[in-house]
Scaffold this motif. Structure first.
Motif, short mmCIF file in Angstrom:
data_model
loop_
_atom_site.label_atom_id
_atom_site.label_comp_id
_atom_site.label_asym_id
_atom_site.label_seq_id
_atom_site.Cartn_x
_atom_site.Cartn_y
_atom_site.Cartn_z
N LYS A 258 -74.82 33.77 -29.73
CA LYS A 258 -75.83 34.65 -30.26
C LYS A 258 -76.20 34.16 -31.68
CE LYS A 258 -75.99 37.55 -26.81
NZ LYS A 258 -77.23 37.65 -25.98
N PRO A 259 -77.37 34.59 -32.16
CA PRO A 259 -77.72 34.18 -33.53
C PRO A 259 -76.64 34.55 -34.53
CG PRO A 259 -79.60 35.17 -32.44
CD PRO A 259 -78.42 35.39 -31.53
N GLU B 120 -82.02 29.95 -27.59
CA GLU B 120 -81.59 30.91 -26.56
C GLU B 120 -80.81 30.17 -25.47
OE1 GLU B 120 -83.57 34.58 -23.98
OE2 GLU B 120 -84.83 33.22 -25.16
N TYR C 223 -80.62 28.01 -34.02
CA TYR C 223 -80.20 28.69 -32.79
C TYR C 223 -81.28 28.58 -31.71
CZ TYR C 223 -79.31 32.43 -29.47
OH TYR C 223 -79.14 33.14 -28.31
N TYR D 244 -83.01 32.25 -37.14
CA TYR D 244 -81.79 32.25 -36.35
C TYR D 244 -81.06 30.92 -36.49
CZ TYR D 244 -83.36 36.51 -33.98
OH TYR D 244 -83.77 37.79 -33.70
#
Length: 812
Positions: free
Chosen positions: A558-559, A498, A496, A480
């Motif tokens: 988001k990824p 969260e 990435y 990600y």
């Protein structure tokens, strides 16, 4: 005065003795001479450059004894050629000598190996080792068992009430002659026996010996040389002159040792025609036993016979080699000679290859029968290594803390193996695999749930060579990342996380640049195919946010999102130009707007000086301004296409378009301007707009013109009103022979170029101005027609002419 006179007399007496000795050629102590003195002695008696036999004969003529001759040969052989003027001390045509452990001995020779070219005879390496020497140590006391012989020097020291020291040489009759005493026969006696005999004889002239008032000490001063003969299977058989303290091993070493068929187990020492010692070299090699390494005597003979049984050992042994065997020795003894089995050896049995009478044979001998198995010469024993297979090995790899091999005794099933190896936190628990070989050795795959195995809901017994793999959860999905570009300090791709927001990514990219528009940030997101199989024409989801709004601050990434930070439309970076030369305030100026012209900068710089030459002003401009990577790729493609069409083979630029981009951005070219017209008509066509990086150069007044190229004397000429190109060429010596007059051109001071106009037979040359440069190029070389080409051309024209005549006549 008397003391001085006595000293002078003593010096004269010593010098007279030295002269007398040299004149008579009497023996000297070779060992005590320095290299320089040795060279002088060798030069005096013409000993340089002789063979060994010639050197020995010359030394005997000079009165040297055999022991001194041996020492002389060694000393001369070791002389540095640079000291002897490059002359070889003496040449030995039959033997090579090397210095081993400071002792001159005959050098090693190349020994043959077995048929495979790998194994050599066990023990042969000691005769090829230059660091080994079995030479006797002459610096220690003479051994008491040493047998005195002819030419030995005995030192007899009488001390006590009487103090006398005599150095006496054993004569060829075997006796010594002590002054005032008859001959004493000492040859053939040991040092201890000779001491008692001499002491008894001296009692006649020294009665104090009997009472103990006088003591007698006898020692050997200079050891004689002896000659021994080596026969049989040795590298270099012959007669050797060696020290009387030498042993059997010393003589064997000097001869190079046994040859390829010589025995290492049966080396005989013959004295008086009888065998006095049988020496086994393996006693020394394997046990360090030199008890049979006896002192040699004059005329001793050393005989090396051929080997009786020779067997090769190879494979997983500590010392693979070719070994000599004595009668009664077995394969077990031979393996012991080789140091035993290696750690990786397969010890259960060995293989023996034998050369039979009519054909070859192979035997498999169990380890228990090695002592009884009889070997024959030419046998080859091979000891195999253990196979790479394990009897109880299982493997585990992947998301495990302790990957590798485990034993079946401790890891009987999947549960035990995973507990021993310990799962990592990133292990994928849904599924693992077990690789197993079936009975026919074809591979099979057994999947299982890692969670079920850990919780005890499922288990599987393991077999030999099973391999278990636990996957990492992070390896089973795409990595990600998120991208950010535009007005940030460090655009690029970032990992990435969260709950990551735009402002977090901006911080990771080192913050905004000055002109960033925080109110217009664009986010593009991948389309998700969750639960649908229908096609779509969309590429991505685009969303614009403003970081001035509170709700947009909470927007989570988001990824694989791509964030673009735009530039403010009103934000501009300063653009600078430079002006040099004849203005009042030269330097770098920042443009106030995109509409600023050439005349505006002249005005801002204070105007032209009185010495300024406006007609010669030049504007230097960057060839490419604001070139992007896509522009570089386009220009590079065009350049390659043009080169291909023109037939040029251009080497590609190292670094590709990125290097081309830097090159194009740095390129500058002059631009011709008419500064006087720009200043007189501000805002007109000649009053050009300025761009970033422009450099304006205004020179001083110029009063000359210059000629270049194909004139006889290129030079500077003082400009005068109305001077023409022909006049300038005439003042430069005229046109050269190969001058191309119709291609003459003029470059004016402001960079403008005018060329010669040609119409039929008329030619109009460009006019000249002050500061102009006149260029006359050379004619291009034309290839002349060869004889064959000329004949072909004439033949073709003749044929065409004939055809034309035929056509004309036909038309009539």
């Amino acid at each position: 005065m008397k003391m001085i006179l006595r000293g002078l007399i003593a010096v004269v007496f010593v010098c007279f003795q030295v002269i007398t000795v040299c004149g008579q050629g009497l023996p000297v102590n070779i060992e005590s001479l320095s290299d320089e003195q040795l060279i002088q002695l060798a030069t005096k008696y013409n000993l340089m450059g002789l063979s060994e036999a010639e050197l020995e004969a010359k030394a005997k003529e000079a009165g040297l004894g055999s022991d001194q001759i041996l020492l002389l040969k060694k000393r001369i052989a070791l002389l540095d050629p640079s000291v002897t003027g490059g002359q070889i001390a003496y040449s030995n045509k039959t033997d090579s000598y090397v210095l081993r452990n400071k002792v001159l001995t005959k050098g090693p020779s190349i020994r043959s190996k077995d048929s495979s070219g790998v194994l050599s005879v066990f023990g042969a390496e000691i005769f090829d080792n230059v660091d080994l020497s079995f030479e006797p140590n002459l610096s220690i006391a003479t051994p008491s068992q040493y047998i005195i012989g002819v030419n030995d020097q005995l030192v007899i020291d009488v001390y006590g009430v009487s103090d006398v020291t005599k150095k006496l040489k054993v004569t060829t009759e075997g006796d010594i002659r002590f002054p005032n005493l008859g001959p004493i026969k000492v040859a053939g006696k040991s040092v201890d026996d000779a001491r008692l005999l001499i002491k008894k004889a001296l009692t006649k002239i020294y009665p104090g010996i009997a009472t103990g008032a006088v003591a007698v000490q006898v020692s050997v001063g200079q050891i004689r040389s002896i000659q021994v003969t080596l026969l049989g299977e040795v590298r270099r058989p012959g007669t050797y002159t060696i020290s009387a303290l030498a042993t059997l091993m010393n003589a064997l070493y000097a001869s190079g040792g046994p040859n390829d068929i010589g025995s290492f187990r049966k080396i005989e020492l013959l004295r008086g025609g009888k065998v006095v010692t049988e020496f086994d070299l393996y006693d020394f090699l394997l046990k360090g036993d030199l008890s049979k390494n006896r002192l040699l005597q004059d005329d001793d003979v050393i005989r090396v016979g051929t080997y009786t049984t020779r067997v090769a050992l190879k494979g997983a042994l500590k010392k693979p080699a070719i070994f000599d065997l004595k009668a009664g020795e077995s394969a077990a003894d031979l393996i012991e000679y080789a140091g035993g089995f290696a750690d990786v050896a397969f010890k259960e049995r060995v293989r023996v290859a034998r050369l039979g009478i009519t054909q070859r044979e192979i035997f498999t001998v169990p380890a228990a029968e090695l002592k009884q198995f009889k070997l024959f010469s030419g046998d080859t024993i091979t000891v195999d290594s253990l196979p790479s297979l394990y009897a109880n090995r299982v493997w585990i790899t992947g998301a495990i803390n302790h990957t590798g091999a485990y034993g079946l005794q401790q890891a009987r099933d999947l549960n035990e193996l995973i507990k021993l190896a310990r799962l990592r936190e990133d292990a994928y628990l849904e599924r693992g695999i077990l690789r197993r070989l079936k009975s026919d050795l074809t591979p099979s795959l057994v999947p299982f749930s890692v969670t079920d195995v850990v919780q005890g809901k499922f288990n599987l017994a393991l077999q030999r060579e099973d391999s278990v793999h636990i996957f990492r959860a992070t390896d089973l999905r795409e990595k990600y990342t998120v991208d950010i570009n535009g007005e940030v300090n460090k655009p690029g791709t970032y990992a990435y996380f969260e709950h990551m927001r735009v402002q977090d990514l901006v911080l990771l990219s080192n913050g905004y640049r000055e002109g960033a528009a925080k109110q217009k940030i664009e986010i593009s997101r991948r389309l998700s195919a969750s639960g649908t199989e229908s096609d779509t024409v969309s590429y991505a989801v685009i969303k614009e946010i403003s970081l001035d709004k509170t709700e947009d601050l909470q927007f989570e990434l988001k990824p694989f999102d791509i964030i673009a930070v735009r530039r403010l439309p009103v934000y501009k970076e300063q653009i600078t130009v430079s002006i040099e030369g004849e203005v009042f305030y030269p330097g770098t100026y920042t443009l106030s707007s995109k509409n600023e012209r050439l005349s505006d900068i002249i005005t801002r710089s204070g105007g032209l000086k009185s010495s300024a030459f406006a007609e010669g002003a030049v504007l230097i401009r960057n060839t490419y301004v604001g070139v992007t990577s896509s522009d570089a790729a386009l220009l590079g493609s065009k350049a390659r296409l043009i080169n291909q069409q023109s037939g040029k083979n251009i080497t590609p630029i190292e670094g590709g378009d990125s290097t081309l981009l830097k090159t194009l951005s740095a390129q500058q070219k002059p631009m011709s301007i008419r500064l006087s017209d720009a200043l007189n008509n501000k805002g007109g066509a000649d009053d050009v707009f300025l761009e970033e990086g422009d450099v304006i150069k205004i020179p001083k007044s110029i009063q000359t013109i210059q000629t270049f190229g194909m004139v006889n004397l290129p030079k500077q000429i003082v400009y005068r009103e109305g001077i023409t190109l022909k006049e300038a060429v005439r003042e430069s010596g005229g046109f050269a022979v190969n001058a191309s007059r119709k291609h003459a051109y003029v470059v004016y001071a402001n960079g403008e170029i005018k060329t010669t106009r040609n119409f039929l037979f008329f030619r109009s040359y460009p006019g000249l101005k002050t500061g102009a440069e006149l260029y006359i190029p050379s004619k291009s070389d034309r290839k002349k027609l060869s004889t064959g080409e000329a004949v072909g051309l004439i033949s073709g024209l003749t044929s065409l002419l004939g055809l034309a005549i035929v056509l004309v006549n036909t038309s009539k």
